[in-house]
Enzyme design. Sequence first.
Site, PDB file in Angstrom:
ATOM      1  N   ARG A  51       6.078   8.190   7.234  1.00  0.00           N
ATOM      2  CA  ARG A  51       5.759   6.799   6.893  1.00  0.00           C
ATOM      3  C   ARG A  51       4.543   6.812   5.973  1.00  0.00           C
ATOM      4  O   ARG A  51       3.931   7.844   5.737  1.00  0.00           O
ATOM      5  CB  ARG A  51       5.580   5.914   8.127  1.00  0.00           C
ATOM      6  CG  ARG A  51       4.999   6.493   9.382  1.00  0.00           C
ATOM      7  CD  ARG A  51       3.537   6.902   9.327  1.00  0.00           C
ATOM      8  NE  ARG A  51       2.710   5.831   8.797  1.00  0.00           N
ATOM      9  CZ  ARG A  51       1.576   5.999   8.166  1.00  0.00           C
ATOM     10  NH1 ARG A  51       1.075   7.221   7.984  1.00  0.00           N
ATOM     11  NH2 ARG A  51       0.881   4.999   7.693  1.00  0.00           N
ATOM     12  N   GLY A  52       4.201   5.589   5.484  1.00  0.00           N
ATOM     13  CA  GLY A  52       3.173   5.501   4.457  1.00  0.00           C
ATOM     14  C   GLY A  52       3.893   5.531   3.112  1.00  0.00           C
ATOM     15  O   GLY A  52       4.711   6.440   2.869  1.00  0.00           O
ATOM     16  N   ALA A  53       3.596   4.551   2.254  1.00  0.00           N
ATOM     17  CA  ALA A  53       4.421   4.357   1.045  1.00  0.00           C
ATOM     18  C   ALA A  53       4.585   5.623   0.184  1.00  0.00           C
ATOM     19  O   ALA A  53       5.722   6.005  -0.149  1.00  0.00           O
ATOM     20  CB  ALA A  53       3.856   3.193   0.233  1.00  0.00           C
ATOM     21  N   ARG A  84      13.699   1.407   3.737  1.00  0.00           N
ATOM     22  CA  ARG A  84      12.546   0.556   4.086  1.00  0.00           C
ATOM     23  C   ARG A  84      12.294  -0.345   2.881  1.00  0.00           C
ATOM     24  O   ARG A  84      11.973   0.146   1.790  1.00  0.00           O
ATOM     25  CB  ARG A  84      11.317   1.401   4.439  1.00  0.00           C
ATOM     26  CG  ARG A  84      11.494   2.135   5.780  1.00  0.00           C
ATOM     27  CD  ARG A  84      10.176   2.546   6.390  1.00  0.00           C
ATOM     28  NE  ARG A  84       9.438   1.435   6.939  1.00  0.00           N
ATOM     29  CZ  ARG A  84       8.150   1.520   7.298  1.00  0.00           C
ATOM     30  NH1 ARG A  84       7.495   2.652   7.150  1.00  0.00           N
ATOM     31  NH2 ARG A  84       7.522   0.471   7.799  1.00  0.00           N
ATOM     32  N   GLN A 183      -0.834   3.008  14.082  1.00  0.00           N
ATOM     33  CA  GLN A 183      -1.069   4.036  13.053  1.00  0.00           C
ATOM     34  C   GLN A 183      -2.572   4.300  12.853  1.00  0.00           C
ATOM     35  O   GLN A 183      -2.961   5.404  12.477  1.00  0.00           O
ATOM     36  CB  GLN A 183      -0.462   3.606  11.708  1.00  0.00           C
ATOM     37  CG  GLN A 183       1.055   3.606  11.663  1.00  0.00           C
ATOM     38  CD  GLN A 183       1.638   2.244  12.006  1.00  0.00           C
ATOM     39  OE1 GLN A 183       1.056   1.491  12.775  1.00  0.00           O
ATOM     40  NE2 GLN A 183       2.788   1.924  11.448  1.00  0.00           N
ATOM     41  N   ASP A 224       1.621  -1.157   0.259  1.00  0.00           N
ATOM     42  CA  ASP A 224       3.044  -0.791   0.210  1.00  0.00           C
ATOM     43  C   ASP A 224       3.720  -1.307  -1.043  1.00  0.00           C
ATOM     44  O   ASP A 224       4.728  -0.759  -1.493  1.00  0.00           O
ATOM     45  CB  ASP A 224       3.769  -1.306   1.456  1.00  0.00           C
ATOM     46  CG  ASP A 224       3.446  -0.400   2.627  1.00  0.00           C
ATOM     47  OD1 ASP A 224       2.357  -0.551   3.202  1.00  0.00           O
ATOM     48  OD2 ASP A 224       4.246   0.500   2.906  1.00  0.00           O
ATOM     49  N   ASN A 234       0.642  -4.986   2.547  1.00  0.00           N
ATOM     50  CA  ASN A 234       0.256  -3.800   3.326  1.00  0.00           C
ATOM     51  C   ASN A 234       0.510  -4.107   4.808  1.00  0.00           C
ATOM     52  O   ASN A 234       0.946  -5.210   5.159  1.00  0.00           O
ATOM     53  CB  ASN A 234      -1.214  -3.430   3.063  1.00  0.00           C
ATOM     54  CG  ASN A 234      -1.569  -2.068   3.633  1.00  0.00           C
ATOM     55  OD1 ASN A 234      -0.854  -1.082   3.415  1.00  0.00           O
ATOM     56  ND2 ASN A 234      -2.655  -1.978   4.386  1.00  0.00           N
ATOM     57  N   LYS A 235       0.248  -3.144   5.638  1.00  0.00           N
ATOM     58  CA  LYS A 235       0.529  -3.248   7.081  1.00  0.00           C
ATOM     59  C   LYS A 235       0.061  -4.577   7.649  1.00  0.00           C
ATOM     60  O   LYS A 235      -1.028  -5.053   7.341  1.00  0.00           O
ATOM     61  CB  LYS A 235      -0.169  -2.086   7.802  1.00  0.00           C
ATOM     62  CG  LYS A 235      -0.022  -2.038   9.299  1.00  0.00           C
ATOM     63  CD  LYS A 235       1.406  -2.085   9.781  1.00  0.00           C
ATOM     64  CE  LYS A 235       2.272  -1.014   9.172  1.00  0.00           C
ATOM     65  NZ  LYS A 235       3.725  -1.218   9.437  1.00  0.00           N
TER      66      LYS A 235
HETATM   67  O1  MRU Z   1       4.805   1.121   8.452  1.00  0.00           O
HETATM   68  P1  MRU Z   1       3.972   2.182   7.802  1.00  0.00           P
HETATM   69  O2  MRU Z   1       3.227   3.036   8.766  1.00  0.00           O
HETATM   70  O3  MRU Z   1       4.774   2.987   6.794  1.00  0.00           O
HETATM   71  O4  MRU Z   1       2.898   1.357   6.980  1.00  0.00           O
HETATM   72  C1  MRU Z   1       1.991   2.068   6.178  1.00  0.00           C
HETATM   73  C2  MRU Z   1       0.986   1.226   5.497  1.00  0.00           C
HETATM   74  O5  MRU Z   1       0.983   0.018   5.604  1.00  0.00           O
HETATM   75  C3  MRU Z   1       0.030   1.942   4.601  1.00  0.00           C
HETATM   76  O6  MRU Z   1      -1.200   1.282   4.564  1.00  0.00           O
HETATM   77  C4  MRU Z   1       0.601   1.986   3.176  1.00  0.00           C
HETATM   78  O7  MRU Z   1       1.915   2.468   3.197  1.00  0.00           O
HETATM   79  C5  MRU Z   1      -0.224   2.814   2.281  1.00  0.00           C
HETATM   80  S1  MRU Z   1      -0.073   4.518   2.631  1.00  0.00           S
HETATM   81  C6  MRU Z   1      -1.002   5.370   1.509  1.00  0.00           C
END
Ligand code: MRU
Length: 333
Positions: A51-53, A84, A183, A224, A234-235
Amino acid sequence: MALPPTVDWQGDAATGALVIIDQTLLPGELHLLKITSLDVAIDAIQRLAVRGAPAIGVAGAYACVLALRQGLGDAGLDQLADARPTAVNLRWAVEKVRAACSGDAAGALKIARAIHDSDIDTCRRIGGYGAALIKPGMGLLTHCNAGALATAGMGTALAPMYVAHRQGVKFHVFADETRPLLQGARLTAFELAESGIDVTVIGDGMAAGVMRAGKVQLVITGADRIARNGDVANKIGTYSVAVNAQHHRVPFYVAAPRSTFDAACPTGAHIPIEERRESELREYGQAQLVPARAKVFNPAFDVTPAELIAGLITEDGIFTPAQVAAWLDRGGS
Ligand code: MRU
């Protein structure tokens, strides 16, 4: 402890595997998953094993190799790109591979490796620009995980912290725990602590109080998807951090690579927001947290409007939201 790569490819295009750290098991267990089929790769992306963009983008690029060698063609790539919806890096990577490899798995692996290498370099550059914002004695706050576990390199929001730490700057980080999947508590605290960076986990609802107490001088989060006008998805919970930061006059920065900017997306209102299953909020392990008759709403992301953002830290430097469209129109450099 040096961690293995968050995402990698082992072997050649015909027989090799996508290898990821299974982040659902962290911080308790460090387990590598070897993935050799598209459906398992999509499942790993959807259940946040990776996970993480930017990490999803790199994993998605390698998963294209699996799709093509299984003969799944464009339909397989489409299914992967949709796995996603908010993190634009996934679609960006899949389309980059699709456009350059003419359906050939070996060609796809070459492009995927290039995307992987470029993400490592991009993180380093983001870290270099962002580190200049971190002064001795500062308290920093971050939300979710935008570190090494969210990229192929040293992260986006956490990269400036790693660079400043290596430069000998002393600072402190507050990591929001980041409900519902934690996270921040599980991943950000893990990787910062492993690197010797002073980190304190706080509940998401505590950020305003910690700011009011004067303990935070800088906020950096990841993203994201970023629209042309500088609105940032973002999250979930990032928006309330930004509102709190503005109220307490704490500068709020977002760190992200060019691949997270969506030049075709005019504003945050056009960003698709992933809604995830209710059980993420209703249950924790075996424990029931919400009464069965209560409703639950579980969007995974929210949009922070550009006016709350002091700057966007990219591989090409730090921009204000108002400068984003011109940067994108120049080709992102
Ligand atoms: O649902 P996730 O854990 O994939 O969400 C991740 C985030 O929101 C991060 O802040 C974002 O992807 C940036 S990662 C460098």
